[in-house]
Design a protein around this motif. Structure first.
Motif, PDB file in Angstrom:
ATOM      1  N   PHE A 307       6.887  17.045  -1.694  1.00 51.88           N
ATOM      2  CA  PHE A 307       7.341  15.759  -1.159  1.00 51.88           C
ATOM      3  C   PHE A 307       6.336  14.689  -1.550  1.00 51.88           C
ATOM      4  CE2 PHE A 307      10.047  18.209   1.638  1.00 51.88           C
ATOM      5  CZ  PHE A 307      11.106  17.349   1.930  1.00 51.88           C
ATOM      6  N   VAL A 308       6.826  13.590  -2.078  1.00 52.23           N
ATOM      7  CA  VAL A 308       6.009  12.396  -2.327  1.00 52.23           C
ATOM      8  C   VAL A 308       6.666  11.258  -1.564  1.00 52.23           C
ATOM      9  CG1 VAL A 308       5.068  10.809  -4.027  1.00 52.23           C
ATOM     10  CG2 VAL A 308       5.342  13.241  -4.606  1.00 52.23           C
ATOM     11  N   GLU A 309       5.944  10.703  -0.579  1.00 53.86           N
ATOM     12  CA  GLU A 309       6.507   9.679   0.305  1.00 53.86           C
ATOM     13  C   GLU A 309       5.732   8.374   0.169  1.00 53.86           C
ATOM     14  OE1 GLU A 309       7.735  11.795   4.307  1.00 53.86           O
ATOM     15  OE2 GLU A 309       5.977  12.775   3.417  1.00 53.86           O
ATOM     16  N   LYS A 310       6.467   7.290   0.001  1.00 52.32           N
ATOM     17  CA  LYS A 310       5.888   5.967  -0.133  1.00 52.32           C
ATOM     18  C   LYS A 310       6.336   5.114   1.047  1.00 52.32           C
ATOM     19  CE  LYS A 310       4.279   2.176  -2.209  1.00 52.32           C
ATOM     20  NZ  LYS A 310       2.836   1.900  -2.432  1.00 52.32           N
ATOM     21  N   THR A 311       5.386   4.670   1.864  1.00 48.33           N
ATOM     22  CA  THR A 311       5.705   3.804   2.998  1.00 48.33           C
ATOM     23  C   THR A 311       5.920   2.388   2.498  1.00 48.33           C
ATOM     24  OG1 THR A 311       4.383   5.161   4.508  1.00 48.33           O
ATOM     25  CG2 THR A 311       4.900   2.923   5.214  1.00 48.33           C
ATOM     26  N   LEU A 312       7.146   1.884   2.675  1.00 50.47           N
ATOM     27  CA  LEU A 312       7.486   0.532   2.235  1.00 50.47           C
ATOM     28  C   LEU A 312       7.263  -0.489   3.343  1.00 50.47           C
ATOM     29  CD1 LEU A 312      10.813   1.328   0.346  1.00 50.47           C
ATOM     30  CD2 LEU A 312       8.481   1.264  -0.580  1.00 50.47           C
ATOM     31  N   ALA A 313       7.413  -0.050   4.584  1.00 47.21           N
ATOM     32  CA  ALA A 313       7.243  -0.881   5.777  1.00 47.21           C
ATOM     33  C   ALA A 313       7.038   0.076   6.942  1.00 47.21           C
ATOM     34  CB  ALA A 313       8.467  -1.778   5.983  1.00 47.21           C
ATOM     35  N   PRO A 314       6.630  -0.417   8.109  1.00 49.07           N
ATOM     36  CA  PRO A 314       6.365   0.499   9.224  1.00 49.07           C
ATOM     37  C   PRO A 314       7.512   1.451   9.547  1.00 49.07           C
ATOM     38  CG  PRO A 314       5.506  -1.656   9.741  1.00 49.07           C
ATOM     39  CD  PRO A 314       6.254  -1.808   8.450  1.00 49.07           C
ATOM     40  N   ARG A 315       8.766   1.033   9.320  1.00 50.57           N
ATOM     41  CA  ARG A 315       9.903   1.883   9.666  1.00 50.57           C
ATOM     42  C   ARG A 315      10.679   2.393   8.452  1.00 50.57           C
ATOM     43  NH1 ARG A 315      11.597   1.580  15.076  1.00 50.57           N
ATOM     44  NH2 ARG A 315      10.392   0.138  16.361  1.00 50.57           N
ATOM     45  N   THR A 316      10.228   2.092   7.250  1.00 50.73           N
ATOM     46  CA  THR A 316      10.986   2.437   6.045  1.00 50.73           C
ATOM     47  C   THR A 316      10.130   3.224   5.065  1.00 50.73           C
ATOM     48  OG1 THR A 316      12.293   0.416   6.280  1.00 50.73           O
ATOM     49  CG2 THR A 316      12.391   1.535   4.165  1.00 50.73           C
ATOM     50  N   THR A 317      10.657   4.368   4.612  1.00 52.69           N
ATOM     51  CA  THR A 317       9.939   5.240   3.686  1.00 52.69           C
ATOM     52  C   THR A 317      10.866   5.667   2.557  1.00 52.69           C
ATOM     53  OG1 THR A 317       8.553   6.130   5.467  1.00 52.69           O
ATOM     54  CG2 THR A 317       8.679   7.420   3.434  1.00 52.69           C
ATOM     55  N   ALA A 318      10.397   5.520   1.324  1.00 54.47           N
ATOM     56  CA  ALA A 318      11.096   6.060   0.157  1.00 54.47           C
ATOM     57  C   ALA A 318      10.424   7.373  -0.220  1.00 54.47           C
ATOM     58  CB  ALA A 318      11.039   5.082  -1.008  1.00 54.47           C
ATOM     59  N   TYR A 319      11.203   8.339  -0.692  1.00 51.96           N
ATOM     60  CA  TYR A 319      10.603   9.633  -1.001  1.00 51.96           C
ATOM     61  C   TYR A 319      11.297  10.321  -2.178  1.00 51.96           C
ATOM     62  CZ  TYR A 319      14.579  11.649   1.579  1.00 51.96           C
ATOM     63  OH  TYR A 319      15.827  11.999   2.000  1.00 51.96           O
ATOM     64  N   VAL A 320      10.513  11.198  -2.793  1.00 50.16           N
ATOM     65  CA  VAL A 320      11.018  12.114  -3.820  1.00 50.16           C
ATOM     66  C   VAL A 320      10.729  13.524  -3.331  1.00 50.16           C
ATOM     67  CG1 VAL A 320      10.773  12.927  -6.189  1.00 50.16           C
ATOM     68  CG2 VAL A 320      10.647  10.476  -5.698  1.00 50.16           C
ATOM     69  N   GLU A 321      11.731  14.393  -3.390  1.00 50.72           N
ATOM     70  CA  GLU A 321      11.578  15.794  -2.970  1.00 50.72           C
ATOM     71  C   GLU A 321      12.010  16.707  -4.103  1.00 50.72           C
ATOM     72  OE1 GLU A 321      13.404  19.637  -1.603  1.00 50.72           O
ATOM     73  OE2 GLU A 321      14.337  17.905  -2.577  1.00 50.72           O
TER      74      GLU A 321
END
Length: 349
Positions: A307-321
């Protein structure tokens, strides 16, 4: 009536605080584009809940004075790709309970997760992500014991479903925290007339938590409607070293499935995650599942995750699995290897 309903929704969404009372609406919407091969077959589709299960819920509390609070929680899973309920027969399939919270602990009564699930929360190598595909949730936590050519084939405990005992109806659960120790005990009534033990469950869990490490385990016993036994346990640890976190867990369950018939499963798992800066988290883990069943070839699978997770904002996360599975024995009908890849977005509210 229409204006009253609108007011209720507004109060839930914003949170109400009147006379030390609060009610809040919360949830997660997790959607992604997922491609798989050999799991079984090959497909590309929009998927829901690959990182965290899409869900919505209502939770609240009221101060009763003297350090005592009345609390409740209602939570249901949803399929964000289609807008449907996760369980068509239950609005609140994940949690539906009320209870009391005090300086001496919390007592909750209703539908709740089993104690294995609670024990896995701090020590599962991928942080209980990918619930429909995570072996610690499916096999160790007993949310989906059916895979390959056979399954338990019956209900143990008051879950309401065959081969899924991850959440249990009619549960009384007590949680107490004393310093670094956290202890839990639970009993789930089978409510079978004339037999108090049928379809029941009970167990205990214990965790020792420090700022940089934790040890967590649980033991549970389930019974089927006809008195067959299922015994399960889980034990794991996690340690943080700077920006690195290492986790490992071992679990086993052993079920009587009929006269002179049994199914035994074990799961070993380990993983590591690393925070890169403040907004990027990389997690990788490997799970080994083995199963023995009377009258069947021993089988199982090994599964790795990234899992690679990128926090875009306090409530929003983009990820690659990405995941890779090696099937063993008769766990897969034809494919011996399986792969999956997901590009997703998770929004919390």
């Amino acid at each position: 009536m229409r204006h009253s309903c609108a007011l209720i929704v507004l109060l839930l969404a914003s949170g109400t605080c009147l006379a030390q009372t609060s009610v809040n609406l919360y949830g997660i919407v997790d959607v992604g584009l997922r491609a798989v091969d050999g799991l079984p077959g090959s497909t590309t589709a929009v998927a829901s809940g690959v990182n965290q299960t899409s869900r919505w819920g209502i939770r609240g509390q009221e101060d009763l004075g003297g350090g005592l609070k009345a609390v409740f929680r209602l939570e249901g899973g949803m399929n964000a790709d289609t807008g449907t309920q996760a369980k068509s027969d239950r609005l609140f399939d994940r949690q539906a309970w009320a209870g009391l919270d005090s300086p001496y602990g919390q007592l909750a009564v209703g539908r709740q997760a089993n104690l294995i699930s609670d024990a896995l929360l701090p020590v599962d190598p991928i942080g209980k992500r990918d619930a429909s595909f995570n072996p610690n949730i499916n096999v160790a936590g007993l949310s989906n014991t059916a895979f390959g050519t056979h399954a338990f084939g019956r209900q143990y405990g008051p879950s309401g479903y065959a081969d899924n005992f991850y959440r249990l109806d009619n549960t009384v659960k007590y949680t107490a925290t004393v310093g670094p120790w956290q202890a839990r005990a639970a009993y789930s009534a089978g409510e079978v007339a004339g037999d108090a033990g049928a379809s029941s469950s009970h167990g205990v869990a214990l965790a020792y938590q420090r700022p940089d490490w934790v040890i967590s385990g649980a033991s549970m016993q389930f019974r089927s409607r006809d008195g067959l036994a299922l015994d399960a346990w889980s034990l794991g640890a996690a340690v943080r070293l700077g920006s690195w976190q290492l986790k490992a867990n071992a679990a086993r369950n052993d079920a009587d499935t009929g006269p002179s018939k049994r199914v035994a499963q074990r799961v070993l798992s380990a993983g590591v995650s690393r925070a890169i800066g403040r907004d990027l988290l990389v997690t990788t883990a490997w799970y080994s599942v083995r199963r023995e069943a009377t009258g069947f070839v021993d089988d199982g699978f090994d599964r790795g995750f990234l899992f690679v997770e990128k926090t875009l904002a306090p409530r929003t996360t983009a990820y690659v699995e990405a995941d890779y599975t090696v099937w063993r024995g008769d766990a897969a009908t034809k494919d011996r290897h399986g792969t999956g890849f997901t590009l997703g977005l998770m929004q919390k509210f």
